[in-house]
Design a protein around this motif. Structure first.
Motif, short mmCIF file in Angstrom:
data_model
loop_
_atom_site.label_atom_id
_atom_site.label_comp_id
_atom_site.label_asym_id
_atom_site.label_seq_id
_atom_site.Cartn_x
_atom_site.Cartn_y
_atom_site.Cartn_z
N ALA A 113 132.43 80.05 -7.36
CA ALA A 113 131.75 78.99 -8.09
C ALA A 113 132.16 77.61 -7.57
CB ALA A 113 132.05 79.10 -9.59
N ARG A 114 133.37 77.51 -7.02
CA ARG A 114 133.85 76.27 -6.42
C ARG A 114 133.47 76.16 -4.95
NH1 ARG A 114 138.98 77.90 -8.51
NH2 ARG A 114 139.62 78.05 -6.33
N GLY A 115 132.85 77.22 -4.41
CA GLY A 115 132.44 77.20 -3.01
C GLY A 115 133.48 77.72 -2.05
N VAL A 116 134.45 78.50 -2.56
CA VAL A 116 135.55 79.00 -1.73
C VAL A 116 135.53 80.53 -1.75
CG1 VAL A 116 138.05 79.03 -1.43
CG2 VAL A 116 136.93 76.99 -2.34
N PRO A 117 135.48 81.19 -0.58
CA PRO A 117 135.54 82.65 -0.55
C PRO A 117 136.99 83.15 -0.61
CG PRO A 117 135.17 81.83 1.66
CD PRO A 117 135.22 80.63 0.75
N LEU A 118 137.51 83.32 -1.81
CA LEU A 118 138.89 83.75 -2.02
C LEU A 118 138.88 85.22 -2.44
CD1 LEU A 118 141.87 82.86 -2.24
CD2 LEU A 118 141.41 82.28 -4.61
N ALA A 119 139.58 86.06 -1.68
CA ALA A 119 139.59 87.49 -1.95
C ALA A 119 140.14 87.79 -3.34
CB ALA A 119 140.41 88.21 -0.89
N GLY A 120 139.46 88.68 -4.04
CA GLY A 120 139.93 89.13 -5.35
C GLY A 120 141.01 90.19 -5.18
N ASN A 121 141.75 90.42 -6.24
CA ASN A 121 142.81 91.42 -6.28
C ASN A 121 142.28 92.61 -7.09
OD1 ASN A 121 145.08 92.95 -7.11
ND2 ASN A 121 146.40 91.15 -7.01
N ALA A 122 142.40 93.81 -6.54
CA ALA A 122 141.86 95.00 -7.21
C ALA A 122 142.54 95.26 -8.55
CB ALA A 122 142.01 96.21 -6.30
N ARG A 123 143.71 94.69 -8.78
CA ARG A 123 144.43 94.91 -10.04
C ARG A 123 144.15 93.83 -11.09
NH1 ARG A 123 147.81 96.69 -5.96
NH2 ARG A 123 148.52 98.84 -6.20
N VAL A 124 143.41 92.80 -10.70
CA VAL A 124 143.05 91.72 -11.63
C VAL A 124 141.53 91.73 -11.72
CG1 VAL A 124 143.29 89.28 -12.18
CG2 VAL A 124 145.08 90.42 -10.85
N TRP A 125 141.02 92.38 -12.73
CA TRP A 125 139.59 92.69 -12.79
C TRP A 125 139.04 92.50 -14.19
CZ3 TRP A 125 138.07 96.85 -15.90
CH2 TRP A 125 139.13 97.60 -16.43
N TYR A 151 130.54 80.21 -15.05
CA TYR A 151 130.99 80.51 -13.69
C TYR A 151 129.92 81.25 -12.90
CZ TYR A 151 135.59 78.88 -15.03
OH TYR A 151 136.62 78.09 -15.45
N LEU A 152 129.23 82.17 -13.54
CA LEU A 152 128.22 82.94 -12.82
C LEU A 152 127.07 82.06 -12.33
CD1 LEU A 152 128.06 86.26 -14.84
CD2 LEU A 152 128.92 85.90 -12.52
N HIS A 153 126.69 81.09 -13.12
CA HIS A 153 125.62 80.18 -12.70
C HIS A 153 126.00 79.50 -11.39
CE1 HIS A 153 123.54 76.29 -12.53
NE2 HIS A 153 122.50 77.02 -12.92
N ASP A 154 127.19 78.90 -11.34
CA ASP A 154 127.63 78.19 -10.13
C ASP A 154 127.89 79.16 -8.98
OD1 ASP A 154 127.44 75.84 -11.54
OD2 ASP A 154 129.60 75.67 -11.93
N ALA A 155 128.48 80.32 -9.29
CA ALA A 155 128.79 81.29 -8.24
C ALA A 155 127.50 81.83 -7.61
CB ALA A 155 129.62 82.44 -8.80
N ARG A 156 126.50 82.12 -8.43
CA ARG A 156 125.23 82.62 -7.89
C ARG A 156 124.52 81.58 -7.04
NH1 ARG A 156 123.99 85.28 -13.56
NH2 ARG A 156 124.92 87.34 -13.21
N GLU A 157 124.67 80.33 -7.40
CA GLU A 157 124.08 79.25 -6.61
C GLU A 157 124.77 79.11 -5.26
OE1 GLU A 157 123.82 75.37 -8.30
OE2 GLU A 157 122.29 75.97 -9.73
N ARG A 158 126.08 79.24 -5.25
CA ARG A 158 126.85 79.01 -4.02
C ARG A 158 126.99 80.25 -3.14
NH1 ARG A 158 131.24 74.57 -5.84
NH2 ARG A 158 129.68 72.93 -6.03
N TRP A 159 126.83 81.45 -3.72
CA TRP A 159 127.05 82.67 -2.97
C TRP A 159 126.19 82.80 -1.71
CZ3 TRP A 159 130.56 85.75 -1.63
CH2 TRP A 159 130.29 87.02 -1.14
#
Length: 168
Positions: A113-125, A151-159
Motif C-alpha cells: 500500500a506504501r509502494g514497497v515490495p516487502l516480503a511477508g513472513n509465513a508465520r505472521v499472517w 490498506y487493500l484499496h491502496d495496495a490494489r492500486e499500487r500492486w
C-alpha cells in the motif's frame, strides 16, 4: 621516483584493490537479510525455491494455523515450488491458487500500500475476506486487521505498478 619505487607503489595499489574487492564480496555473501527473494512476483526462498518457507497455503484455511508442507506433496505454480501437508491440500491449491495462495504474491499488503515490495513472513499472517495475507511484522498485521479496506484499496492500486518492476 625510481622505477623500483614505482613498481612497489603499483603492487601496493593492486593489493589494496584486491583486498577491497574481497571485503565487498565477503560482506555481500554474509550480510544478514531476508532469505526470501524480493525481486520475484511470488516471494520464494532464494536457496530452495519454496514459496512461503515451505508452509502449506491451504492449511491456513483448513487448520487455522501455518503447517509445514512435506516434500512428497509438492507442486510448481507461478514459478515457485509449493509444499502441502497432504495430497488433498495440493489438489485444492492447484484448482484455485488465486484463493489459497497468499495475496500480492506473499508481499506484505501494508508495505505494498506504501509502494514497497516487502516480503511477508509465513508465520505472521491473517485471513481476511477469505484471502490469505502475509505480513513482515505483527504491527503491520494488526494495523491491517483494524482497517483492511483502507490498506487493500491502496495496495490494489499500487500492486500493478510494483508487479511490473518484479522479475518473472
Amino acid at each position: 621516483m625510481t622505477a623500483q619505487r614505482q613498481e612497489r607503489n603499483q603492487m601496493r595499489l593492486r593489493i589494496a584493490l584486491i583486498g577491497l574487492l574481497s571485503l565487498g564480496l565477503i560482506a555481500a555473501a554474509s550480510s544478514p537479510g531476508v532469505q526470501a527473494a524480493t525481486t520475484e512476483r511470488v516471494v520464494a526462498d532464494r536457496n530452495t525455491g519454496l514459496a512461503i518457507d515451505g508452509f502449506d497455503p491451504v492449511a491456513y484455511f483448513t487448520d487455522r494455523e501455518p503447517r509445514q508442507g512435506q516434500a512428497q506433496f509438492e507442486a510448481s505454480a507461478s514459478g515457485v515450488v509449493w509444499r502441502f501437508c497432504n495430497d488433498d491440500n495440493r489438489k485444492f491449491f492447484l484448482a484455485r491458487p488465486d484463493i489459497y495462495g497468499p495475496q500480492f504474491g506473499g508481499y506484505d499488503p501494508v508495505a505494498v500500500a506504501r509502494g514497497v515490495p516487502l516480503a511477508g513472513n509465513a508465520r505472521v499472517w491473517l485471513i481476511s475476506g477469505q484471502r490469505l495475507y502475509l505480513f513482515d511484522r505483527e504491527e503491520n498485521r494488526d494495523a491491517f486487521a483494524a482497517s483492511p479496506e483502507r490498506y487493500l484499496h491502496d495496495a490494489r492500486e499500487r500492486w500493478p505498478g510494483l508487479l511490473a518492476t518484479l522479475s518473472e
